[in-house]
Design a protein around this motif. Sequence first.
Motif, short mmCIF file in Angstrom:
data_model
loop_
_atom_site.label_atom_id
_atom_site.label_comp_id
_atom_site.label_asym_id
_atom_site.label_seq_id
_atom_site.Cartn_x
_atom_site.Cartn_y
_atom_site.Cartn_z
N VAL A 95 0.85 -1.12 0.02
CA VAL A 95 0.01 -0.10 0.07
C VAL A 95 0.95 1.29 0.16
O VAL A 95 1.81 1.33 0.80
N THR A 96 0.51 2.19 -0.96
CA THR A 96 1.32 3.50 -0.90
C THR A 96 0.95 4.42 0.22
O THR A 96 1.94 5.24 0.55
N ASP A 97 -0.02 4.34 0.71
CA ASP A 97 -0.55 5.32 1.75
C ASP A 97 -1.19 4.52 2.71
O ASP A 97 -2.42 4.28 2.83
N GLY A 115 0.83 13.18 -2.13
CA GLY A 115 0.84 14.23 -3.14
C GLY A 115 0.58 15.59 -2.92
O GLY A 115 1.04 16.61 -3.45
N SER A 116 -0.12 16.04 -1.35
CA SER A 116 -0.23 17.20 -0.89
C SER A 116 -0.27 17.24 0.36
O SER A 116 -1.45 16.97 1.19
N ARG A 117 0.85 17.75 1.04
CA ARG A 117 0.82 17.70 2.48
C ARG A 117 0.16 19.00 3.20
O ARG A 117 0.36 19.92 2.43
N VAL A 118 -0.43 18.91 4.09
CA VAL A 118 -1.12 19.98 4.94
C VAL A 118 -0.50 19.98 6.24
O VAL A 118 -0.45 19.15 7.08
N TYR A 119 0.08 21.23 6.56
CA TYR A 119 0.66 21.38 7.67
C TYR A 119 -0.07 22.75 8.58
O TYR A 119 -0.77 23.69 7.92
#
Length: 132
Positions: free
Chosen positions: A2-4, A84-88
Amino acid sequence: MVTDPISDMLTRIRNANMVKHQIVQIPSTKMSKSIAAILKEEGFIQDFELYTEKSFEYILISLKYKGNLREPVISKIQRVSKPGSRVYANSKTLPKVLNNLGLAIISTSKGVMTNLKAKELGIGGEVLCYIW
């Protein structure tokens, strides 16, 4: 493979909740153990346990339901930060989920914790998911 693994875990829980399964099996990782511990601590699941089968480690999560109609305690579980789109978020911009009735799980330098605990400690991090 699994990639995620976080999305995989959340999707397995969401799918098991929709068909009202009592338990769900998830491949074990450090992050999934931490998320399961938070879900138990906050009362979203009954319990979880680790077990090994053919040298693979799994987490068995006992889902929690309420009432005779078996309404799931987890009404919505949503992944926020993706590969693909990290949220901090810093300590001042940590999200409030349903005006603090729900919770956000944050991965910080001090470990995985809820948004309320991160706010209390004054630290930010990666916003993994929302649960309510």
